[in-house]
Motif scaffolding. Structure first.
Motif, short mmCIF file in Angstrom:
data_model
loop_
_atom_site.label_atom_id
_atom_site.label_comp_id
_atom_site.label_asym_id
_atom_site.label_seq_id
_atom_site.Cartn_x
_atom_site.Cartn_y
_atom_site.Cartn_z
N ALA A 1 -42.18 31.54 33.74
CA ALA A 1 -42.58 30.98 35.03
C ALA A 1 -44.04 31.29 35.35
N ILE A 2 -44.47 32.50 35.04
CA ILE A 2 -45.87 32.87 35.27
C ILE A 2 -46.79 32.03 34.39
N GLU A 3 -46.39 31.84 33.16
CA GLU A 3 -47.19 31.02 32.25
C GLU A 3 -47.34 29.59 32.80
N GLN A 4 -46.26 29.04 33.33
CA GLN A 4 -46.30 27.70 33.91
C GLN A 4 -47.21 27.68 35.15
N ALA A 5 -47.14 28.75 35.95
CA ALA A 5 -48.00 28.84 37.14
C ALA A 5 -49.46 28.93 36.73
N ASP B 1 -32.26 37.71 20.24
CA ASP B 1 -31.11 36.84 20.47
C ASP B 1 -30.77 36.67 21.95
N ILE B 2 -31.59 37.23 22.82
CA ILE B 2 -31.33 37.13 24.26
C ILE B 2 -32.17 35.99 24.83
N PRO B 3 -31.52 34.96 25.34
CA PRO B 3 -32.28 33.84 25.90
C PRO B 3 -32.85 34.18 27.28
N ALA B 4 -33.94 33.54 27.63
CA ALA B 4 -34.57 33.74 28.94
C ALA B 4 -33.72 33.07 30.02
N THR B 5 -33.66 33.70 31.18
CA THR B 5 -33.04 33.04 32.33
C THR B 5 -34.13 32.29 33.08
N TYR B 6 -33.77 31.17 33.65
CA TYR B 6 -34.76 30.33 34.32
C TYR B 6 -35.25 30.97 35.61
N HIS B 7 -36.55 30.93 35.80
CA HIS B 7 -37.20 31.34 37.05
C HIS B 7 -38.21 30.26 37.40
N SER B 8 -38.24 29.88 38.64
CA SER B 8 -39.14 28.83 39.09
C SER B 8 -40.58 29.35 39.17
N PRO B 9 -41.52 28.56 38.67
CA PRO B 9 -42.92 28.95 38.80
C PRO B 9 -43.39 28.92 40.26
N LEU B 10 -42.62 28.30 41.12
CA LEU B 10 -42.97 28.26 42.55
C LEU B 10 -42.99 29.66 43.16
N ALA B 11 -42.27 30.57 42.56
CA ALA B 11 -42.26 31.95 43.06
C ALA B 11 -43.64 32.59 42.94
#
Length: 125
Positions: free
Chosen positions: A104-108, A23-33
């Motif tokens: 974010a890692i998956e997107q990267a 029930d805990i949603p992910a917080t957004y992190h940019s894949p640019l990191a």
């Protein structure tokens, strides 16, 4: 009137219960990191995050389960026990951050065409 107060009090206490990991949603992190990471580094970071997510998710799910049990016992037998309910909000925040980092890692990895399919972080235990 007293019954209404008891119901609202009980609902307020239950709102303070620990949250299950699913029930805990992910917080957004940019894949640019992760732009400077190569595919091997991205995979290693994914494994590190998965390990921590599994460990933390187990603790959160156990706390949520224990809170539900304590709430049931406390409501019936000993209402002051209800004040002991409540999850560790710091752990919940860390879990949400880890889920966001994984996304974010998956997107990267997709952007870099790493070709390594990494299953999403499990939200159930």
């Amino acid at each position: 009137m007293q019954k209404i107060a008891i119901v609202f009090g009980f609902a307020a206490v239950l709102a303070g219960c620990a949250t299950a990991s699913k029930d805990i949603p992910a917080t957004y992190h940019s894949p640019l990191a992760y732009q400077s990471y190569d595919c091997t580094q991205l995979q290693m970071e994914t494994e590190r995050i998965r390990s921590r997510v599994a460990q933390l998710g187990g603790r959160l799910d156990e706390a949520a389960s224990n809170d539900k049990k304590l709430a049931g016992v406390g409501a019936v037998l000993f209402w002051p026990a209800l004040f002991a309910l409540g999850g560790n909000k710091q752990q919940e925040a860390e879990y949400a951050t880890l889920k966001g980092q994984h996304d974010a890692i998956e997107q990267a990895q997709i952007a870099k065409k790493c070709g390594v399919a990494t299953p999403a972080v499990s939200t159930t235990s």
